[in-house]
Enzyme design. Structure first.
Site, PDB file in Angstrom:
ATOM      1  N   ASP A  34      83.436  22.776  -8.838  1.00  0.00           N
ATOM      2  CA  ASP A  34      84.767  22.182  -8.940  1.00  0.00           C
ATOM      3  C   ASP A  34      85.700  22.888  -7.960  1.00  0.00           C
ATOM      4  O   ASP A  34      85.671  24.108  -7.812  1.00  0.00           O
ATOM      5  CB  ASP A  34      85.297  22.316 -10.376  1.00  0.00           C
ATOM      6  CG  ASP A  34      86.479  21.396 -10.637  1.00  0.00           C
ATOM      7  OD1 ASP A  34      86.329  20.447 -11.434  1.00  0.00           O
ATOM      8  OD2 ASP A  34      87.558  21.614 -10.036  1.00  0.00           O
ATOM      9  N   ILE A  35      86.530  22.086  -7.293  1.00  0.00           N
ATOM     10  CA  ILE A  35      87.423  22.619  -6.263  1.00  0.00           C
ATOM     11  C   ILE A  35      88.522  23.498  -6.883  1.00  0.00           C
ATOM     12  O   ILE A  35      89.100  24.358  -6.206  1.00  0.00           O
ATOM     13  CB  ILE A  35      88.033  21.442  -5.453  1.00  0.00           C
ATOM     14  CG1 ILE A  35      88.439  21.872  -4.061  1.00  0.00           C
ATOM     15  CG2 ILE A  35      89.166  20.773  -6.183  1.00  0.00           C
ATOM     16  CD1 ILE A  35      88.730  20.684  -3.131  1.00  0.00           C
ATOM     17  N   ASN A  88      85.621  13.957 -19.676  1.00  0.00           N
ATOM     18  CA  ASN A  88      86.940  13.376 -19.916  1.00  0.00           C
ATOM     19  C   ASN A  88      86.894  11.879 -19.633  1.00  0.00           C
ATOM     20  O   ASN A  88      86.388  11.460 -18.593  1.00  0.00           O
ATOM     21  CB  ASN A  88      87.979  14.053 -19.012  1.00  0.00           C
ATOM     22  CG  ASN A  88      88.166  15.522 -19.354  1.00  0.00           C
ATOM     23  OD1 ASN A  88      88.109  15.902 -20.512  1.00  0.00           O
ATOM     24  ND2 ASN A  88      88.380  16.349 -18.344  1.00  0.00           N
ATOM     25  N   GLN A  95      91.171  12.278 -17.780  1.00  0.00           N
ATOM     26  CA  GLN A  95      90.353  11.984 -16.597  1.00  0.00           C
ATOM     27  C   GLN A  95      91.242  11.763 -15.379  1.00  0.00           C
ATOM     28  O   GLN A  95      92.224  11.013 -15.435  1.00  0.00           O
ATOM     29  CB  GLN A  95      89.493  10.734 -16.853  1.00  0.00           C
ATOM     30  CG  GLN A  95      88.503  10.455 -15.720  1.00  0.00           C
ATOM     31  CD  GLN A  95      87.555   9.288 -16.026  1.00  0.00           C
ATOM     32  OE1 GLN A  95      87.719   8.572 -17.015  1.00  0.00           O
ATOM     33  NE2 GLN A  95      86.564   9.114 -15.167  1.00  0.00           N
ATOM     34  N   HIS A 101      81.698  12.155 -14.704  1.00  0.00           N
ATOM     35  CA  HIS A 101      81.195  13.494 -14.392  1.00  0.00           C
ATOM     36  C   HIS A 101      81.181  14.342 -15.658  1.00  0.00           C
ATOM     37  O   HIS A 101      82.002  14.156 -16.553  1.00  0.00           O
ATOM     38  CB  HIS A 101      82.040  14.169 -13.311  1.00  0.00           C
ATOM     39  CG  HIS A 101      83.519  14.105 -13.557  1.00  0.00           C
ATOM     40  ND1 HIS A 101      84.273  12.983 -13.274  1.00  0.00           N
ATOM     41  CD2 HIS A 101      84.379  15.007 -14.083  1.00  0.00           C
ATOM     42  CE1 HIS A 101      85.542  13.202 -13.602  1.00  0.00           C
ATOM     43  NE2 HIS A 101      85.631  14.431 -14.102  1.00  0.00           N
ATOM     44  N   HIS A 103      81.639  18.186 -16.813  1.00  0.00           N
ATOM     45  CA  HIS A 103      82.038  19.537 -16.440  1.00  0.00           C
ATOM     46  C   HIS A 103      81.084  20.519 -17.118  1.00  0.00           C
ATOM     47  O   HIS A 103      80.851  20.409 -18.330  1.00  0.00           O
ATOM     48  CB  HIS A 103      83.455  19.853 -16.945  1.00  0.00           C
ATOM     49  CG  HIS A 103      84.548  19.021 -16.348  1.00  0.00           C
ATOM     50  ND1 HIS A 103      85.399  19.491 -15.369  1.00  0.00           N
ATOM     51  CD2 HIS A 103      84.944  17.748 -16.596  1.00  0.00           C
ATOM     52  CE1 HIS A 103      86.277  18.546 -15.058  1.00  0.00           C
ATOM     53  NE2 HIS A 103      86.032  17.474 -15.788  1.00  0.00           N
TER      54      HIS A 103
HETATM   55  P1  AMP Z   1      88.630  15.142 -14.616  1.00  0.00           P
HETATM   56  O1  AMP Z   1      90.055  15.600 -14.764  1.00  0.00           O
HETATM   57  O2  AMP Z   1      87.781  15.315 -15.825  1.00  0.00           O
HETATM   58  O3  AMP Z   1      88.576  13.743 -14.044  1.00  0.00           O
HETATM   59  O4  AMP Z   1      87.980  16.131 -13.560  1.00  0.00           O
HETATM   60  C1  AMP Z   1      88.070  15.965 -12.185  1.00  0.00           C
HETATM   61  C2  AMP Z   1      87.721  17.284 -11.571  1.00  0.00           C
HETATM   62  O5  AMP Z   1      87.395  17.076 -10.218  1.00  0.00           O
HETATM   63  C3  AMP Z   1      88.875  18.308 -11.586  1.00  0.00           C
HETATM   64  O6  AMP Z   1      88.460  19.472 -12.295  1.00  0.00           O
HETATM   65  C4  AMP Z   1      89.137  18.591 -10.112  1.00  0.00           C
HETATM   66  O7  AMP Z   1      89.460  19.933  -9.855  1.00  0.00           O
HETATM   67  C5  AMP Z   1      87.812  18.183  -9.473  1.00  0.00           C
HETATM   68  N1  AMP Z   1      87.869  17.750  -8.096  1.00  0.00           N
HETATM   69  C6  AMP Z   1      88.709  16.853  -7.535  1.00  0.00           C
HETATM   70  N2  AMP Z   1      88.422  16.681  -6.235  1.00  0.00           N
HETATM   71  C7  AMP Z   1      87.357  17.487  -5.968  1.00  0.00           C
HETATM   72  C8  AMP Z   1      86.595  17.756  -4.786  1.00  0.00           C
HETATM   73  N3  AMP Z   1      86.852  17.165  -3.634  1.00  0.00           N
HETATM   74  N4  AMP Z   1      85.568  18.639  -4.884  1.00  0.00           N
HETATM   75  C9  AMP Z   1      85.303  19.252  -6.057  1.00  0.00           C
HETATM   76  N5  AMP Z   1      85.972  19.027  -7.195  1.00  0.00           N
HETATM   77  C10 AMP Z   1      86.989  18.165  -7.147  1.00  0.00           C
END
Ligand code: AMP
Ligand code: ZN
Length: 115
Positions: A34-35, A88, A95, A101, A103
């Site tokens: 995760d970024i 989520n 979400q 996805h 986590h």
């Molecule tokens: P959610 O809030 O459950 O939809 O989770 C989305 C997740 O994606 C968040 O924890 C973000 O930090 C992560 N995220 C968004 N863009 C990227 C990316 N380019 N690379 C890795 N993680 C990302």
């Protein structure tokens, strides 16, 4: 086969159109860091095929693959002490990226209930 959605950031990661820190890949899923990590280990596991979220997945194999891959990823990340898995779904679920996805969070104790 093209199951991707053009403006989906995770589909772009699957197609390697944008970079990610890939930690695992198998036939149907990829996993990457995760970024914006919320825990020392924070990995996202996604199906290569695009599904918006849990509402959209009916296929037991897809859901089975996702969870088994999450377990494999946790094992490879050394999370034998335990880990948190989170999916989520929708706005109230928090979400933010609409490509399903899981986590995988580890490396610290995770309180319950979450925020
Ligand atoms: P959610 O809030 O459950 O939809 O989770 C989305 C997740 O994606 C968040 O924890 C973000 O930090 C992560 N995220 C968004 N863009 C990227 C990316 N380019 N690379 C890795 N993680 C990302
Ligand atoms: Zn997608």
């Amino acid at each position: 086969m093209n199951n991707s959605v053009t403006d989906c950031i995770f589909c772009k990661i699957v197609k390697k159109e944008i970079p990610s820190n890939l930690v695992y890949e198998n036939e149907n899923c990829i996993a990457f860091n995760d970024i914006k990590p919320a825990s020392p280990t924070h990995i996202l596991v996604i199906p290569k095929k695009h599904y918006k979220n849990l509402w959209e997945v009916e296929d037991k194999d897809v859901l089975g693959d996702l969870l088994l891959t999450a377990k494999e990823v946790a094992k490879k990340a050394g999370l034998q002490d335990g880990f948190r898995t989170v999916i989520n779904t929708g706005d109230n679920g928090g979400q933010t990226v609409y490509h399903i996805h899981v986590h995988v969070l580890g490396g610290r104790f995770h309180k319950w209930p979450p925020g």
